[in-house]
Design a protein around this motif. Structure first.
Motif, PDB file in Angstrom:
ATOM      1  N   GLN A 168       0.891  -1.283   0.015  1.00 59.56           N
ATOM      2  CA  GLN A 168       0.016  -0.051  -0.119  1.00 59.56           C
ATOM      3  C   GLN A 168       0.820   1.279   0.049  1.00 59.56           C
ATOM      4  OE1 GLN A 168      -2.718   0.238   3.088  1.00 59.56           O
ATOM      5  NE2 GLN A 168      -4.041   2.081   2.274  1.00 59.56           N
ATOM      6  N   GLU A 169       2.082   1.259   0.875  1.00 58.12           N
ATOM      7  CA  GLU A 169       2.865   2.412   0.936  1.00 58.12           C
ATOM      8  C   GLU A 169       3.569   2.555  -0.593  1.00 58.12           C
ATOM      9  OE1 GLU A 169       5.408   2.800   4.250  1.00 58.12           O
ATOM     10  OE2 GLU A 169       3.766   1.682   5.438  1.00 58.12           O
ATOM     11  N   LEU A 170       3.916   1.546  -0.966  1.00 57.42           N
ATOM     12  CA  LEU A 170       4.573   1.617  -2.452  1.00 57.42           C
ATOM     13  C   LEU A 170       3.680   2.045  -3.429  1.00 57.42           C
ATOM     14  CD1 LEU A 170       6.849   1.031  -4.476  1.00 57.42           C
ATOM     15  CD2 LEU A 170       5.972  -1.287  -4.557  1.00 57.42           C
ATOM     16  N   GLN A 171       2.355   1.615  -3.357  1.00 53.84           N
ATOM     17  CA  GLN A 171       1.489   2.285  -4.334  1.00 53.84           C
ATOM     18  C   GLN A 171       1.274   3.642  -4.117  1.00 53.84           C
ATOM     19  OE1 GLN A 171      -0.988   0.469  -6.543  1.00 53.84           O
ATOM     20  NE2 GLN A 171       0.399  -1.470  -6.338  1.00 53.84           N
ATOM     21  N   GLN A 172       1.243   3.998  -2.920  1.00 52.45           N
ATOM     22  CA  GLN A 172       1.035   5.781  -2.609  1.00 52.45           C
ATOM     23  C   GLN A 172       2.226   6.522  -3.207  1.00 52.45           C
ATOM     24  OE1 GLN A 172       0.680   5.563   1.649  1.00 52.45           O
ATOM     25  NE2 GLN A 172      -1.659   5.248   1.373  1.00 52.45           N
ATOM     26  N   LEU A 173       3.628   5.926  -2.807  1.00 54.32           N
ATOM     27  CA  LEU A 173       4.710   6.369  -3.747  1.00 54.32           C
ATOM     28  C   LEU A 173       4.616   6.636  -5.243  1.00 54.32           C
ATOM     29  CD1 LEU A 173       7.635   5.319  -1.381  1.00 54.32           C
ATOM     30  CD2 LEU A 173       6.750   7.451  -1.605  1.00 54.32           C
ATOM     31  N   LEU A 174       4.185   5.438  -5.715  1.00 48.58           N
ATOM     32  CA  LEU A 174       4.201   5.474  -7.276  1.00 48.58           C
ATOM     33  C   LEU A 174       3.039   6.473  -7.682  1.00 48.58           C
ATOM     34  CD1 LEU A 174       4.283   1.622  -7.904  1.00 48.58           C
ATOM     35  CD2 LEU A 174       6.013   3.350  -8.423  1.00 48.58           C
ATOM     36  N   ARG A 175       1.958   6.680  -7.087  1.00 50.65           N
ATOM     37  CA  ARG A 175       0.853   7.712  -7.425  1.00 50.65           C
ATOM     38  C   ARG A 175       1.442   9.262  -7.425  1.00 50.65           C
ATOM     39  NH1 ARG A 175      -3.048   4.580  -3.856  1.00 50.65           N
ATOM     40  NH2 ARG A 175      -3.634   2.697  -4.927  1.00 50.65           N
ATOM     41  N   LYS A 176       2.607   9.302  -6.541  1.00 55.19           N
ATOM     42  CA  LYS A 176       3.132  10.681  -6.603  1.00 55.19           C
ATOM     43  C   LYS A 176       4.268  10.893  -7.369  1.00 55.19           C
ATOM     44  CE  LYS A 176       1.842  10.882  -1.552  1.00 55.19           C
ATOM     45  NZ  LYS A 176       2.409  10.815  -0.229  1.00 55.19           N
ATOM     46  N   ALA A 177       4.656   9.822  -8.177  1.00 58.52           N
ATOM     47  CA  ALA A 177       5.884   9.875  -8.717  1.00 58.52           C
ATOM     48  C   ALA A 177       5.567  10.278 -10.370  1.00 58.52           C
ATOM     49  CB  ALA A 177       6.543   8.606  -8.823  1.00 58.52           C
ATOM     50  N   LYS A 178       6.416  10.633 -10.949  1.00 61.11           N
ATOM     51  CA  LYS A 178       6.354  10.819 -12.461  1.00 61.11           C
ATOM     52  C   LYS A 178       7.097   9.879 -13.116  1.00 61.11           C
ATOM     53  CE  LYS A 178       6.615  13.924 -16.125  1.00 61.11           C
ATOM     54  NZ  LYS A 178       5.177  14.153 -16.862  1.00 61.11           N
ATOM     55  N   LEU A 179       8.175   9.438 -12.650  1.00 63.98           N
ATOM     56  CA  LEU A 179       9.095   8.512 -13.280  1.00 63.98           C
ATOM     57  C   LEU A 179       9.318   7.392 -12.654  1.00 63.98           C
ATOM     58  CD1 LEU A 179      10.932   7.944 -15.822  1.00 63.98           C
ATOM     59  CD2 LEU A 179      12.623   9.285 -14.604  1.00 63.98           C
ATOM     60  N   PHE A 180       9.504   6.179 -13.368  1.00 62.50           N
ATOM     61  CA  PHE A 180      10.227   4.667 -12.636  1.00 62.50           C
ATOM     62  C   PHE A 180      11.112   4.058 -13.561  1.00 62.50           C
ATOM     63  CE2 PHE A 180       9.594   0.175 -12.071  1.00 62.50           C
ATOM     64  CZ  PHE A 180       9.465  -0.114 -10.693  1.00 62.50           C
ATOM     65  N   ILE A 181      12.243   3.935 -12.883  1.00 58.74           N
ATOM     66  CA  ILE A 181      13.399   3.519 -13.680  1.00 58.74           C
ATOM     67  C   ILE A 181      13.627   2.058 -13.231  1.00 58.74           C
ATOM     68  CG2 ILE A 181      15.883   3.824 -13.799  1.00 58.74           C
ATOM     69  CD1 ILE A 181      15.112   6.502 -14.127  1.00 58.74           C
ATOM     70  N   GLY A 182      13.908   1.422 -14.735  1.00 60.81           N
ATOM     71  CA  GLY A 182      14.242   0.032 -14.513  1.00 60.81           C
ATOM     72  C   GLY A 182      15.824  -0.029 -14.501  1.00 60.81           C
ATOM     73  N   PHE A 183      16.326  -0.846 -13.870  1.00 59.00           N
ATOM     74  CA  PHE A 183      17.826  -1.185 -13.809  1.00 59.00           C
ATOM     75  C   PHE A 183      18.369  -2.138 -14.607  1.00 59.00           C
ATOM     76  CE2 PHE A 183      17.878   1.317  -9.469  1.00 59.00           C
ATOM     77  CZ  PHE A 183      18.380   2.348 -10.051  1.00 59.00           C
ATOM     78  N   GLY A 184      17.278  -2.810 -15.344  1.00 59.32           N
ATOM     79  CA  GLY A 184      17.809  -3.898 -16.403  1.00 59.32           C
ATOM     80  C   GLY A 184      17.418  -5.229 -15.994  1.00 59.32           C
ATOM     81  N   PHE A 185      17.127  -5.491 -14.623  1.00 58.34           N
ATOM     82  CA  PHE A 185      16.367  -6.781 -14.008  1.00 58.34           C
ATOM     83  C   PHE A 185      15.571  -6.647 -12.938  1.00 58.34           C
ATOM     84  CE2 PHE A 185      16.911 -10.731 -11.869  1.00 58.34           C
ATOM     85  CZ  PHE A 185      16.792 -11.815 -12.820  1.00 58.34           C
ATOM     86  N   PRO A 186      14.433  -7.322 -12.853  1.00 57.72           N
ATOM     87  CA  PRO A 186      14.402  -8.594 -13.536  1.00 57.72           C
ATOM     88  C   PRO A 186      13.593  -8.207 -14.942  1.00 57.72           C
ATOM     89  CG  PRO A 186      12.427  -7.971 -11.670  1.00 57.72           C
ATOM     90  CD  PRO A 186      13.642  -7.043 -11.782  1.00 57.72           C
ATOM     91  N   TYR A 187      13.824  -9.196 -15.634  1.00 58.88           N
ATOM     92  CA  TYR A 187      13.108  -9.174 -16.869  1.00 58.88           C
ATOM     93  C   TYR A 187      11.706  -9.157 -16.880  1.00 58.88           C
ATOM     94  CZ  TYR A 187      17.723 -10.037 -18.448  1.00 58.88           C
ATOM     95  OH  TYR A 187      19.038 -10.016 -18.741  1.00 58.88           O
TER      96      TYR A 187
END
Length: 186
Positions: free
Chosen positions: A43-62
């Motif tokens: 739930q806290e992760l979802q709240q942070l995502l709703r406030k964010a503009k960008l989500f960065i992938g570091f290449g893994f997991p696929y």
């Protein structure tokens, strides 16, 4: 490790947050400018995502679920382009698996079937391309059409009140980003 150069570019434009697991006696190896939240309940992760503009992938997991959750919550997913593509011929993860598949990015299905503006794929080793992508993301407005957003929109219309979104992860007051990585955990 090995992500500092593009995180520094990102930090020029935004505040950077992460969810990198760590134990008290051994703090995570993240740059000092990264606000690390550690592992969070869903739930806290979802709240942070709703406030964010960008989500960065570091290449893994696929092809993991986290980028899809981020997109559903209104984030743009920025992922690395693999050159050469990862396969059983050149990458340990695929070695010994019965596939000749070549993976050109961290989440090729999101790249192909969701695409821009929600998914951007760039060469993280090319600082000019990465910098240009961040600038484009800052100018891009995306809206989620997730059930959460529809529910919120309905509540706002029906009850006639508004909910303002907070900021999450970057330096700029008007832009936020969120970094989530499982590769740092393992």
């Amino acid at each position: 490790q090995g992500k500092e150069s593009f995180l520094e570019i990102l930090h020029k434009y935004m505040e950077v947050h992460g969810t990198v697991y760590y134990e008290t006696q051994r703090p995570p190896e993240v740059p000092a400018f990264v606000k690390n939240h550690g592992l969070l309940p869903q739930q806290e992760l979802q709240q942070l995502l709703r406030k964010a503009k960008l989500f960065i992938g570091f290449g893994f997991p696929y092809e993991g679920p986290a980028p899809l959750e981020a997109i559903a919550n209104g984030c743009i997913f920025l992922q690395p382009k693999f050159h050469p593509p990862h396969s059983s011929l050149n990458h340990e993860f695929f070695r010994g698996k019965p596939t000749s598949r070549q993976v050109f990015s961290q989440h090729p299905y999101a790249e192909q079937y969701i695409g821009r503006p929600h998914v951007m794929t760039v060469d993280y080793n090319n600082s000019l391309e990465f910098d240009s992508a961040i600038k484009e993301i800052m100018r891009t407005k995306v809206q989620s059409d997730s059930p959460w957003k529809r529910k919120k929109k309905y509540k706002t219309t029906y009850k006639s009140f508004s909910i303002s979104e907070g900021q999450t992860y970057f330096k700029s007051v008007s832009m936020t980003a969120f970094i989530f990585t499982l590769s740092e955990i393992s």
